[in-house]
Write an enzyme that holds these catalytic residues in place. Structure first.
Site, short mmCIF file in Angstrom:
data_model
loop_
_atom_site.label_atom_id
_atom_site.label_comp_id
_atom_site.label_asym_id
_atom_site.label_seq_id
_atom_site.Cartn_x
_atom_site.Cartn_y
_atom_site.Cartn_z
N CYS A 2 -3.11 -0.64 -5.06
CA CYS A 2 -3.30 0.23 -6.21
C CYS A 2 -4.78 0.55 -6.41
O CYS A 2 -5.63 -0.30 -6.24
CB CYS A 2 -2.74 -0.33 -7.50
SG CYS A 2 -1.01 -0.73 -7.40
N ARG A 27 -5.79 2.37 -0.87
CA ARG A 27 -5.33 1.16 -1.55
C ARG A 27 -3.83 1.18 -1.86
O ARG A 27 -3.26 0.17 -2.28
CB ARG A 27 -6.09 0.99 -2.86
CG ARG A 27 -7.58 0.85 -2.68
CD ARG A 27 -8.25 0.70 -4.01
NE ARG A 27 -7.90 -0.54 -4.64
CZ ARG A 27 -8.52 -1.69 -4.46
NH1 ARG A 27 -9.56 -1.75 -3.66
NH2 ARG A 27 -8.13 -2.77 -5.09
N TRP A 74 0.72 1.12 -4.99
CA TRP A 74 1.42 0.44 -3.89
C TRP A 74 2.44 -0.45 -4.58
O TRP A 74 2.09 -1.42 -5.25
CB TRP A 74 0.42 -0.37 -3.08
CG TRP A 74 1.00 -1.00 -1.85
CD1 TRP A 74 1.15 -0.42 -0.63
CD2 TRP A 74 1.49 -2.34 -1.72
NE1 TRP A 74 1.71 -1.32 0.26
CE2 TRP A 74 1.93 -2.50 -0.39
CE3 TRP A 74 1.61 -3.41 -2.60
CZ2 TRP A 74 2.47 -3.68 0.09
CZ3 TRP A 74 2.15 -4.60 -2.12
CH2 TRP A 74 2.57 -4.72 -0.79
N ASN A 100 -3.80 -2.55 -11.91
CA ASN A 100 -3.74 -3.06 -10.53
C ASN A 100 -3.59 -4.58 -10.63
O ASN A 100 -4.39 -5.22 -11.29
CB ASN A 100 -5.04 -2.70 -9.80
CG ASN A 100 -5.14 -3.35 -8.43
OD1 ASN A 100 -4.13 -3.66 -7.80
ND2 ASN A 100 -6.35 -3.59 -7.97
N GLY A 101 -2.56 -5.12 -10.00
CA GLY A 101 -2.35 -6.56 -10.05
C GLY A 101 -0.88 -6.87 -10.29
O GLY A 101 -0.02 -5.99 -10.14
N GLU A 480 -4.93 -9.66 18.05
CA GLU A 480 -5.46 -8.53 17.30
C GLU A 480 -5.02 -7.21 17.93
O GLU A 480 -4.65 -6.26 17.22
CB GLU A 480 -6.99 -8.64 17.22
CG GLU A 480 -7.70 -7.48 16.56
CD GLU A 480 -7.24 -7.17 15.13
OE1 GLU A 480 -6.51 -7.97 14.53
OE2 GLU A 480 -7.60 -6.10 14.62
N LYS A 484 -2.87 -4.28 15.95
CA LYS A 484 -3.32 -2.89 15.85
C LYS A 484 -2.18 -1.95 16.22
O LYS A 484 -1.92 -0.97 15.52
CB LYS A 484 -4.51 -2.59 16.77
CG LYS A 484 -5.86 -3.07 16.34
CD LYS A 484 -6.41 -2.42 15.10
CE LYS A 484 -5.98 -3.05 13.83
NZ LYS A 484 -6.47 -4.22 13.29
N GLU A 487 0.92 -2.10 13.55
CA GLU A 487 0.72 -1.64 12.18
C GLU A 487 0.58 -0.13 12.07
O GLU A 487 0.94 0.45 11.05
CB GLU A 487 -0.45 -2.35 11.50
CG GLU A 487 -1.82 -1.97 12.01
CD GLU A 487 -2.94 -2.69 11.28
OE1 GLU A 487 -2.85 -2.91 10.07
OE2 GLU A 487 -3.94 -3.05 11.94
N HIS A 503 8.10 -20.27 28.45
CA HIS A 503 8.86 -21.22 27.63
C HIS A 503 9.84 -20.51 26.69
O HIS A 503 10.27 -21.09 25.70
CB HIS A 503 7.90 -22.13 26.85
CG HIS A 503 7.05 -22.97 27.75
ND1 HIS A 503 7.55 -24.03 28.47
CD2 HIS A 503 5.75 -22.85 28.13
CE1 HIS A 503 6.60 -24.56 29.22
NE2 HIS A 503 5.49 -23.85 29.04
N LYS A 603 -4.94 -0.98 2.14
CA LYS A 603 -6.16 -1.53 2.73
C LYS A 603 -6.52 -2.88 2.13
O LYS A 603 -6.90 -3.80 2.82
CB LYS A 603 -7.30 -0.53 2.51
CG LYS A 603 -8.63 -0.96 3.08
CD LYS A 603 -8.60 -0.88 4.58
CE LYS A 603 -9.89 -1.33 5.22
NZ LYS A 603 -9.68 -1.60 6.65
O1 M6R Z 1 -9.99 -7.40 3.34
P1 M6R Z 1 -9.49 -8.53 4.19
O2 M6R Z 1 -10.30 -8.69 5.44
O3 M6R Z 1 -9.41 -9.83 3.45
O4 M6R Z 1 -8.04 -8.14 4.59
C1 M6R Z 1 -7.21 -9.02 5.30
C2 M6R Z 1 -6.04 -8.28 5.93
O5 M6R Z 1 -5.23 -7.72 4.95
C3 M6R Z 1 -6.54 -7.18 6.87
O6 M6R Z 1 -7.38 -7.72 7.85
C4 M6R Z 1 -5.36 -6.46 7.54
O7 M6R Z 1 -4.66 -7.34 8.36
C5 M6R Z 1 -5.93 -5.31 8.35
N1 M6R Z 1 -6.11 -4.17 7.53
C6 M6R Z 1 -5.08 -4.94 9.49
O8 M6R Z 1 -5.72 -4.01 10.30
#
Ligand code: M6R
Length: 608
Positions: A2, A27, A74, A100-101, A480, A484, A487, A503, A603
């Site tokens: 949000c 957000r 969100w 927000n929260g 990682e 990528k 997501e 395994h 984000k």
């Molecule tokens: O802001 P942060 O680094 O704490 O966020 C942690 C995760 O939410 C963030 O790294 C998320 O996995 C990425 N946006 C994915 O690309």
């Protein structure tokens, strides 16, 4: 999660709110809305879906010399819909709030308000707040807000406006970010700095419990018991252009391409005479020498960076390192005390789980160092010390440049620690430092291979499932790379330690399954090649990512081979991830996905 914006000033408030929401859409983007006073009357306009829908509804509307608040959502409580979109209003419609929260006790509050005759029109937790404020409102809006929040359990950043107080926005926060923008003849609030940069660079980061009254001509700040407090502004160094796409089709590819620069920005100021200099962190060599065990805590991409940290710190500094997912750590009654050195890693510095883990670690007496990107964020403020990544603003939901700069910070810390502890000879230390210094240019070289990766992605974007494999540091990277892809392209993907496939998971490999094999570590390459052969024998199509120096060893198992410039093996994580970021990007583009705003994500995850 949000985004909130608010404005008090002479401009037409509607485009100011919409412009702010555009900068905050990362957000959350399942619905949006604005509330503003026009001729002293409350107007509320909301729309389901991305901000573009709301923009159409408000087009041409004008309300000058007034106040307003806006929100991009969100969903947590209640599906994305117009009724659940913010702002929420009281029953008579003269009071509006954005939030927000998460309000954890909203059901009890709702039942008690319903007993008082209040009718609810949404499924949100937020709606209780507006009714509570209305219930307590007498002749001072901030007092009503203060009393209302004393009944809330959970997290909140709030913007509140009322017809009865037409000159002011009341704002407050607890565990959700809120920044006040201090302009000339206009003042603002927002969840994040980009939303207000067009109007001012002078900001105040609201602390937990503080209440701000924002008017056109000034901002008053109060502590939890409404004593006035002084405002100590912070001047933002960022440029507004960083929040623009600058001709790129997506923020993600812009941010991928910024990596040579931001890696250099993160590294160079910390190097002095060929050594790592940490004056800003305030950690002396003596303090480093005393570190006996390390716990690194983070979420998502930052967690994957932490895993690389574990491998290198254990290898070079010989200190045991545990890596914890923040959302697990906080509830596991962790074994931690003053002997633990904790590193929390977070781009935004506002991730709720990471903040809670940081507090848990501090409560148990641990020293906490943050690796954070956003200056003034909660993580940065609450940690004992901060090593900032200098990635600049990262807007695409999929993290790219934040990840590589987190790695750079972890490497700097690792080398400094290993040297301070006497685990690395001076020559080796200096050679490793220059290994890091070479990385930004090598990343720039890899960006030159974009077309190759684009072509490969266009041949494979219909895949249903992709596996990423590697050993040691390459396994940490594979995690990682896999995140990528999934997501942003919504293609199922899994990362596996290459030796672990046999395994169980190898059962999923069949004719044509795409496997990305990361082979950058000389000491493990023979073993890893055997694992690749295990999948090729079962019909897998293999994309190999390796260094130039290992190309000849790897070429026989590869259907496609991406050779990245040679780097010191330990530092090749920062180069080898680049092709995986680019590959994921083009897979998503070709599938027609919303690359910068993937479905179901936001984000900054400021809720638990
Ligand atoms: O802001 P942060 O680094 O704490 O966020 C942690 C995760 O939410 C963030 O790294 C998320 O996995 C990425 N946006 C994915 O690309």
């Amino acid at each position: 999660m949000c985004g909130i914006v608010g404005y008090a000033g002479d401009k037409n408030v509607i485009p100011v709110l919409i412009g702010g929401l555009q900068k905050l859409e990362y957000r959350g983007y399942d619905s949006a809305g604005v509330a503003y006073l026009d001729g002293g009357k409350m107007n509320v306009i909301k729309e389901k879906g991305k901000l573009a829908g709301l923009e159409k509804l408000v087009k041409g509307k004008c309300a000058e010399h007034t106040i307003g608040i806006g929100h991009t959502r969100w969903a947590t409580h209640g599906e994305p819909s117009c009724a659940n979109a913010h702002p929420h209003i009281n029953m008579v419609g003269d009071l509006a709030i954005v939030h927000n929260g998460i309000i954890e006790n909203y059901l009890q509050l709702k039942e008690s308000l319903e007993r008082k005759g209040i009718r609810f029109v949404s499924q949100t937790d937020t709606e209780v707040i507006v009714h509570l404020i209305h219930y307590y409102l007498k002749d001072d809006l901030k007092e009503a807000v203060s009393t209302a929040i004393s009944k809330l359990k959970g997290s909140y950043a709030l913007g509140v406006i009322s017809e009865r107080f037409p000159d002011e926005i009341v704002a407050v926060r607890k565990d959700s970010p809120l920044v006040v923008g201090l302009g000339k003849g206009e003042n603002l609030i927002a969840s994040d700095i980009p939303a207000i940069l067009e109007y001012t660079r002078d900001v105040y980061f609201l602390n937990n419990g503080e209440i701000a009254v924002i008017k056109k001509d000034g901002v008053e700040l109060f502590d939890e018991v409404l004593n006035p407090i002084a405002c100590e502004p912070y001047t933002v160094e960022w440029d507004v252009s960083q929040a623009e796409k600058a001709g790129y089709p997506h923020f993600m590819i812009k941010e991928i391409e910024e990596q040579p620069r931001v890696l250099a920005d993160t590294l160079t100021p910390r190097l002095k005479d060929g050594e790592v200099c940490f004056d800003e962190v305030g950690l002396t060599d003596d303090a480093l020498k005393k570190i006996k065990k390390i716990t690194i805590i983070a979420c998502g991409t930052a967690y994957h960076a932490s895993y690389v940290g574990k491998y290198i710190i254990e290898r070079f500094a010989r200190v045991p390192v545990e890596v914890e997912i923040a959302s697990e750590f906080r509830y596991k009654n962790p074994i931690m005390n003053g002997d633990n050195f904790v590193i929390v890693v977070s781009q935004s510095g506002e991730t709720a789980d990471t903040i809670a883990a940081l507090r848990e670690a501090k409560k148990r007496g641990a020293y906490v160092m943050a690796i954070a990107n956003v200056v003034g964020s909660t993580v940065a403020r609450e940690a004992d010390s901060v090593l900032y990544t200098r990635a600049g603003m990262e807007i695409a939901v999929a993290s790219t440049k934040a990840y590589t700069t987190q790695l750079m910070c972890l490497y700097l810390f690792c080398l400094k620690l290993a040297y301070a502890k006497g685990k690395m000879a001076p020559e080796e230390y200096r050679a490793n430092v220059s290994g890091l210094a070479a990385i930004p240019d090598k990343v720039a070289d890899i960006l030159g291979q974009k077309d190759l990766l684009q072509k490969f992605a266009y041949e494979h974007f219909t895949e249903k499932s992709v596996f990423y494999i590697g050993r040691g540091l390459d396994y940490a990277l594979a995690m990682e790379g896999s995140l990528k892809l999934k997501e942003i392209s919504y293609i199922h993907s899994e990362a596996y330690a290459a030796g672990e496939l046999k395994h169980g998971t190898i059962a999923l490999i069949e004719e044509g399954t795409l496997v990305v094999a990361v082979l950058t570590q000389g000491d493990l390459i023979e073993k890893a090649l055997s694992n690749v052969k295990e999948v090729t024998a079962r019909g897998a199509v293999v994309l190999v990512i390796t260094q130039e120096k290992y190309k000849d060893m790897a070429k026989d198992v590869a259907d496609k081979l991406i050779a990245i410039p040679d780097a010191a093996d330990f530092a090749a994580t920062m180069t080898a991830i680049i092709p995986m970021q680019i590959f994921a990007y083009y897979m998503a583009v070709q599938k027609g996905c919303d690359v910068d705003k993937p479905r179901n994500l936001a984000k900054s995850v400021t809720v638990e």
